[in-house]
Write an enzyme that holds these catalytic residues in place. Structure first.
Site, PDB file in Angstrom:
ATOM      1  N   CYS A  71       0.858  -1.195   0.000  1.00 51.25           N
ATOM      2  CA  CYS A  71       0.000   0.000   0.000  1.00 51.25           C
ATOM      3  C   CYS A  71       0.888   1.236   0.000  1.00 51.25           C
ATOM      4  O   CYS A  71       1.681   1.432   0.915  1.00 51.25           O
ATOM      5  CB  CYS A  71      -0.902  -0.004   1.229  1.00 51.25           C
ATOM      6  SG  CYS A  71      -1.834   1.528   1.392  1.00 51.25           S
ATOM      7  N   CYS A  77      -0.331   6.574   6.682  1.00 46.94           N
ATOM      8  CA  CYS A  77      -1.579   6.240   7.363  1.00 46.94           C
ATOM      9  C   CYS A  77      -1.308   5.704   8.762  1.00 46.94           C
ATOM     10  O   CYS A  77      -2.000   6.065   9.709  1.00 46.94           O
ATOM     11  CB  CYS A  77      -2.350   5.237   6.512  1.00 46.94           C
ATOM     12  SG  CYS A  77      -3.480   4.200   7.383  1.00 46.94           S
ATOM     13  N   CYS A  80      -1.143   0.211   9.205  1.00 41.23           N
ATOM     14  CA  CYS A  80      -0.430  -1.062   9.021  1.00 41.23           C
ATOM     15  C   CYS A  80       1.044  -0.851   9.390  1.00 41.23           C
ATOM     16  O   CYS A  80       1.881  -0.654   8.520  1.00 41.23           O
ATOM     17  CB  CYS A  80      -0.490  -1.507   7.566  1.00 41.23           C
ATOM     18  SG  CYS A  80      -2.126  -1.915   6.989  1.00 41.23           S
ATOM     19  N   CYS A 177      -8.695   0.441   0.732  1.00 41.88           N
ATOM     20  CA  CYS A 177      -7.733   0.035   1.758  1.00 41.88           C
ATOM     21  C   CYS A 177      -7.449  -1.445   1.550  1.00 41.88           C
ATOM     22  O   CYS A 177      -8.352  -2.209   1.191  1.00 41.88           O
ATOM     23  CB  CYS A 177      -8.358   0.291   3.121  1.00 41.88           C
ATOM     24  SG  CYS A 177      -7.481  -0.474   4.492  1.00 41.88           S
ATOM     25  N   GLN A 301     -16.209  -8.621  16.417  1.00 45.38           N
ATOM     26  CA  GLN A 301     -14.794  -8.764  16.044  1.00 45.38           C
ATOM     27  C   GLN A 301     -14.611  -8.408  14.568  1.00 45.38           C
ATOM     28  O   GLN A 301     -15.438  -8.772  13.737  1.00 45.38           O
ATOM     29  CB  GLN A 301     -14.335 -10.211  16.275  1.00 45.38           C
ATOM     30  CG  GLN A 301     -14.297 -10.615  17.734  1.00 45.38           C
ATOM     31  CD  GLN A 301     -13.008 -10.186  18.428  1.00 45.38           C
ATOM     32  OE1 GLN A 301     -12.118  -9.608  17.820  1.00 45.38           O
ATOM     33  NE2 GLN A 301     -12.937 -10.442  19.720  1.00 45.38           N
ATOM     34  N   TYR A 330     -18.432  -9.221  29.528  1.00 48.47           N
ATOM     35  CA  TYR A 330     -18.131  -8.353  28.382  1.00 48.47           C
ATOM     36  C   TYR A 330     -18.576  -9.082  27.107  1.00 48.47           C
ATOM     37  O   TYR A 330     -17.791  -9.269  26.180  1.00 48.47           O
ATOM     38  CB  TYR A 330     -16.646  -8.009  28.301  1.00 48.47           C
ATOM     39  CG  TYR A 330     -16.037  -7.511  29.593  1.00 48.47           C
ATOM     40  CD1 TYR A 330     -16.016  -6.147  29.887  1.00 48.47           C
ATOM     41  CD2 TYR A 330     -15.478  -8.390  30.519  1.00 48.47           C
ATOM     42  CE1 TYR A 330     -15.457  -5.680  31.074  1.00 48.47           C
ATOM     43  CE2 TYR A 330     -14.919  -7.936  31.705  1.00 48.47           C
ATOM     44  CZ  TYR A 330     -14.906  -6.579  31.973  1.00 48.47           C
ATOM     45  OH  TYR A 330     -14.345  -6.130  33.148  1.00 48.47           O
ATOM     46  N   ASP A 401     -13.848 -11.160  28.047  1.00 53.73           N
ATOM     47  CA  ASP A 401     -13.319 -10.609  26.786  1.00 53.73           C
ATOM     48  C   ASP A 401     -13.444  -9.096  26.876  1.00 53.73           C
ATOM     49  O   ASP A 401     -14.271  -8.480  26.195  1.00 53.73           O
ATOM     50  CB  ASP A 401     -14.125 -11.182  25.610  1.00 53.73           C
ATOM     51  CG  ASP A 401     -13.593 -10.705  24.268  1.00 53.73           C
ATOM     52  OD1 ASP A 401     -12.544 -10.037  24.225  1.00 53.73           O
ATOM     53  OD2 ASP A 401     -14.246 -10.994  23.245  1.00 53.73           O
ATOM     54  N   CYS A 428      -7.415  -8.395  23.806  1.00 54.10           N
ATOM     55  CA  CYS A 428      -6.840  -7.738  22.627  1.00 54.10           C
ATOM     56  C   CYS A 428      -5.667  -6.852  23.035  1.00 54.10           C
ATOM     57  O   CYS A 428      -5.160  -6.096  22.217  1.00 54.10           O
ATOM     58  CB  CYS A 428      -7.899  -6.932  21.886  1.00 54.10           C
ATOM     59  SG  CYS A 428      -8.681  -5.695  22.921  1.00 54.10           S
TER      60      CYS A 428
HETATM   61  C1  SAM Z   1     -13.605  -6.813  23.182  1.00 52.29           C
HETATM   62  S1  SAM Z   1     -15.331  -6.582  23.200  1.00 52.29           S
HETATM   63  C2  SAM Z   1     -15.893  -8.243  23.322  1.00 52.29           C
HETATM   64  C3  SAM Z   1     -17.313  -8.510  22.933  1.00 52.29           C
HETATM   65  C4  SAM Z   1     -17.674  -9.956  22.656  1.00 52.29           C
HETATM   66  N1  SAM Z   1     -17.159 -10.863  23.632  1.00 52.29           N
HETATM   67  C5  SAM Z   1     -17.235 -10.359  21.260  1.00 52.29           C
HETATM   68  O1  SAM Z   1     -16.260 -11.096  21.114  1.00 52.29           O
HETATM   69  O2  SAM Z   1     -17.883  -9.941  20.303  1.00 52.29           O
HETATM   70  C6  SAM Z   1     -15.568  -5.896  24.765  1.00 52.29           C
HETATM   71  C7  SAM Z   1     -17.014  -5.590  25.106  1.00 52.29           C
HETATM   72  O3  SAM Z   1     -17.063  -5.107  26.458  1.00 52.29           O
HETATM   73  C8  SAM Z   1     -18.059  -4.109  26.544  1.00 52.29           C
HETATM   74  N2  SAM Z   1     -17.759  -3.374  27.784  1.00 52.29           N
HETATM   75  C9  SAM Z   1     -16.873  -2.368  27.979  1.00 52.29           C
HETATM   76  N3  SAM Z   1     -16.814  -2.055  29.289  1.00 52.29           N
HETATM   77  C10 SAM Z   1     -17.665  -2.884  29.941  1.00 52.29           C
HETATM   78  C11 SAM Z   1     -18.022  -3.067  31.312  1.00 52.29           C
HETATM   79  N4  SAM Z   1     -17.503  -2.327  32.273  1.00 52.29           N
HETATM   80  N5  SAM Z   1     -18.914  -4.024  31.605  1.00 52.29           N
HETATM   81  C12 SAM Z   1     -19.472  -4.793  30.632  1.00 52.29           C
HETATM   82  N6  SAM Z   1     -19.172  -4.667  29.328  1.00 52.29           N
HETATM   83  C13 SAM Z   1     -18.281  -3.727  28.974  1.00 52.29           C
HETATM   84  C14 SAM Z   1     -17.942  -3.371  25.225  1.00 52.29           C
HETATM   85  O4  SAM Z   1     -19.123  -2.678  24.930  1.00 52.29           O
HETATM   86  C15 SAM Z   1     -17.669  -4.523  24.256  1.00 52.29           C
HETATM   87  O5  SAM Z   1     -18.865  -5.050  23.730  1.00 52.29           O
END
Ligand code: SAM
Length: 475
Positions: A71, A77, A80, A177, A301, A330, A401, A428
């Site tokens: 790219c 940018c 990457c 992109c 994701q 989460y 997560d 992540c």
């Molecule tokens: C990395 S994402 C993971 C979502 C899901 N497990 C997935 O793989 O699609 C993190 C998630 O945590 C939520 N989040 C952020 N802070 C939070 C909190 N204090 N309590 C609950 N959820 C939260 C975000 O809105 C988001 O949807």
């Protein structure tokens, strides 16, 4: 050494952010866009007491891992950061990034899996656990299912859209992109043409004038469905029907056009309110045969091919037999929850975004799951209250997560008190992962069994990890 000195540097290491590290004499220099094995001529741009920064002027001898950049905008940018590195080397870099963060930040006895059996790292003696090689993609391009593209004006006053230059809010003009599907470029050109036809002006961050801030695009890779969401600095969008007609006519897979209202100055992309202009306001996609509804505000994701691998790992690490009760913290739109629900007796999920929980409930229903229950709220609060009210209910597995900042300490404390046999941590950000694993192992009686990095973000320095922890203490 002084600023603006020209030096020759052999790059020997890489920071976790992908900057090359070398020495000019004995003095360490960080040089962007370089990699181990390069020898470069560089100018010193900034000096601190014990280290400095440089800018590569010329690659004198290229690293064996260096490949041509595909790219032309990659360096400006900044999206990457490691595009010029051979993909196998990228995967090695990511495995080592996770390993080093676990060791340095977490103080944890992590070893590369190939070293796990050697006498120096006797697993039993050191309580060491393996970091497995990062799982990569066969074709590490055009993998992203989502883009949030800023609109603005260039110096000549013309409408532009593209990407923010690294660490700034200057828009680098680019509709196409190498990480996103080709349809996204077609849609951006179409939106631009529609703006010109109807006199719709992009938002100006400096004076707060103009209407269109960002265009959010999402594509379901399995269904082909495309969602277009215009984020505007106003209450309504003139001629939106004409835009919907053009998208309908010209974009294969176009499913929904939404408006998101964001009148707040600042750099938060999405505002609180979303309205449908055309279509259902969301798209669907499937992962391993489970169908998901995805709204614009919901987290999903970005790399669906690798997500299947990641979630299958999470399911494998959870070790379910059908009799377990699980909490998925989460949980977003319930993706991991529903993977787990295939093999668990009961799955509880919690997520802070109400729209995502609406999606999660609908997703459970549309796939025929009757063993799930979802809560809106902060994981740290909802889990605590639930546990106070249900102290007798045995929780066998907890999956987390969290966003980049990792888990709230109160959340880890409640998990510790609930004493699940296994914790599966999907992360992540390996720096906050390392911090949280240290807490779980030092304070709550868990041992890390293994860590599996997965490349969700090819060409960038980011890496996802799936970690299995087992309860070892009877405390
Ligand atoms: C990395 S994402 C993971 C979502 C899901 N497990 C997935 O793989 O699609 C993190 C998630 O945590 C939520 N989040 C952020 N802070 C939070 C909190 N204090 N309590 C609950 N959820 C939260 C975000 O809105 C988001 O949807």
């Amino acid at each position: 050494m002084k600023k603006n000195d020209i030096v020759t540097v052999e790059i020997t290491d890489l920071t976790t952010e992908g900057e090359g590290i070398g020495r000019a004499g004995a003095f360490p220099l960080f040089i962007k866009d370089t990699m181990p094995g390069d020898t470069v001529r560089a100018v010193v741009t900034k000096l601190k007491k014990n280290y400095g920064y440089g800018k590569a002027l010329e690659i004198l001898t290229p690293s064996g891992d260096r490949i041509p950049m595909c790219c032309p905008l990659a360096r400006r940018c900044g999206g990457c950061q490691i595009q010029e590195m051979d993909y196998r080397a990228q995967l090695r870099f990511k495995t080592e990034k996770v390993l080093n963060n676990l060791k340095r930040i977490g103080g944890l006895p992590a070893v590369l899996s190939e070293d796990a059996g050697s006498p120096e790292t006797d697993r039993e003696a050191l309580d060491a656990f393996p970091v497995l090689p990062c799982i990569g993609m066969e074709k590490p391009w055009h993998y992203r299912n989502k883009a949030q593209v800023p609109f603005g004006r260039n110096r000549d006053g013309e409408i532009v859209c593209g990407f923010y230059a690294g660490r700034s809010h200057d828009i680098i003009e680019s509709e196409d992109c190498f990480l996103t599907p080709p349809e996204f470029g077609e849609i951006l050109r179409l939106v631009k043409a529609w703006m010109l036809s109807y006199g719709i002006w992009p938002y100006d961050e400096q004076d707060g004038s103009g209407l269109l801030r960002h265009v959010l695009l999402r594509k379901g890779f399995h269904t082909g469905e495309i969602l277009v969401c215009l984020i505007i600095n106003g209450d309504s969008l003139p001629h939106s029907e004409e835009l919907a007609d053009a998208l309908d006519r010209e974009i294969a897979g176009f499913k929904a056009l939404s408006l998101n209202i964001n009148k707040i100055r600042g750099n938060t992309i999405l505002g609180p309110e979303t309205r449908q202009i055309r279509g259902p306001g969301a798209i669907t996609d499937t992962l391993s045969g489970i169908s998901f509804r995805i709204s614009p505000q919901s987290f999903y994701q970005v790399n669906p091919v690798q997500t299947e691998i990641l979630y299958k790992k999470a399911l494998e690490f959870a070790g379910l037999t059908g009799s377990e009760t699980v909490w998925d913290l989460y949980c977003g739109i319930g993706t991991i929850s529903l993977f787990l629900a295939q093999k668990a007796k009961k799955v509880y999920g919690v997520e802070i975004v109400p729209q995502a929980i609406e999606d999660a409930r609908e997703n459970a229903e549309r796939n025929g799951f009757t063993n799930t229950e979802f809560f809106v709220g902060k994981a740290e609060e909802v889990l605590h209250v639930w546990y106070e009210e249900h102290p007798e209910e045995q929780i066998d597995v907890v999956t987390v997560d969290p966003p980049r900042k990792g888990c709230d300490e109160k959340c880890l404390e409640t998990i510790g008190r609930m004493r699940p046999q296994r914790i599966v941590y999907v992360s992540c950000d390996s720096a906050t992962l390392a911090r949280d694993l240290r807490i779980l192992t030092e304070q709550y009686g868990y041992r890390v069994e293994k860590v599996q990095p997965v490349d969700q973000f090819c060409q960038t320095v980011e890496v996802e990890s799936c970690v299995l922890l087992e309860r070892v203490s009877s405390l």
